[in-house]
Design an enzyme around this catalytic site. Structure first.
Site, PDB file in Angstrom:
ATOM      1  N   ASP A  18      24.413  -5.778  32.872  1.00 29.54           N
ATOM      2  CA  ASP A  18      25.051  -7.030  33.289  1.00 29.54           C
ATOM      3  C   ASP A  18      24.466  -7.512  34.609  1.00 29.54           C
ATOM      4  OD1 ASP A  18      26.739  -7.177  31.113  1.00 29.54           O
ATOM      5  OD2 ASP A  18      28.414  -6.195  32.122  1.00 29.54           O
ATOM      6  N   ASP A 158      31.297  -7.751  23.393  1.00 32.51           N
ATOM      7  CA  ASP A 158      31.194  -7.255  24.762  1.00 32.51           C
ATOM      8  C   ASP A 158      32.497  -7.544  25.505  1.00 32.51           C
ATOM      9  OD1 ASP A 158      30.536  -6.545  27.326  1.00 32.51           O
ATOM     10  OD2 ASP A 158      28.936  -8.011  27.583  1.00 32.51           O
TER      11      ASP A 158
END
Length: 204
Positions: A18, A158
């Site tokens: 991320d 996610d």
């Protein structure tokens, strides 16, 4: 690097990284230096999830740092089709992501240039949140659209994925599950966290 080594051989098939800029989401995380370190530390594929504004400005930098795949957000990419093509031109797999409040239909016109369609099942920006159950309807909508178009695009979930809801994600049409807290905060270690999720979806 230690955490990555703990995942090698665990059954984890890629690393989802991320990248947050403190603008698109209210948090900062990994940048290019971290990606370079990870690239040297492991042979696992690096999948970068860019939660940043103006992602086009940084695609080449992240590709050169070692990304195997780059996912950008619909909400941050006014010319999404062009951006996805640009990612593929950098020899990376291209992904498009949508937030919980974005309709699944927003991905329909770019699925043909997507290797990965990512449905956020939490509000992006912070780990440790609970999966928003109604987002799984969008996972099914995206899966149905992909099948209708005859494509091989992966569907990724996610946010808040754990051993308790992994099966529901797969049943909704997900082929890739991203897990952070459920893996790295598992009481028996990251490898055990991966094993628990794989077991929940019927994989050894």
């Amino acid at each position: 690097a230690d955490e990555v080594h703990a995942l090698e051989g665990s059954g984890a098939e890629r690393l989802h990284v991320d990248v947050m800029d403190g603008v698109f989401v209210p948090n900062f995380t990994f940048g290019t230096d971290t990606v370079r370190v990870l690239r040297r530390a492991t042979s696992l594929p690096l999948e970068l999830h860019l939660m940043i504004v103006e992602p086009d400005r940084h695609l080449r930098t992240f590709a050169e740092a070692g990304a195997d795949a780059i996912t950008v957000h619909y909400e941050a990419s006014p010319h999404l089709h062009r951006t996805l093509v640009s990612i593929r031109d950098l020899d990376c797999r291209a992904g498009a992501a949508i937030n919980p409040s974005t309709p699944a239909a927003m991905l329909s016109e770019v699925l043909e240039v997507c290797d990965l369609a990512l449905v956020m099942t939490i509000a992006p920006g912070f780990g440790g949140q609970q999966l928003i159950e109604h987002t799984l309807r969008k996972v099914r909508e995206v899966r149905d659209d992909i099948e209708h178009q005859g494509l091989a695009t992966e569907v990724e979930v996610d946010g808040g994925v754990d051993a308790e809801n992994a099966r529901a994600c797969v049943d909704a049409g997900a082929t890739v599950l991203v897990a952070g807290t459920a893996v790295f905060h598992h009481t028996a270690g990251a490898a055990a966290g991966v094993a628990a999720i794989r077991s929940a979806v019927g994989e050894a």
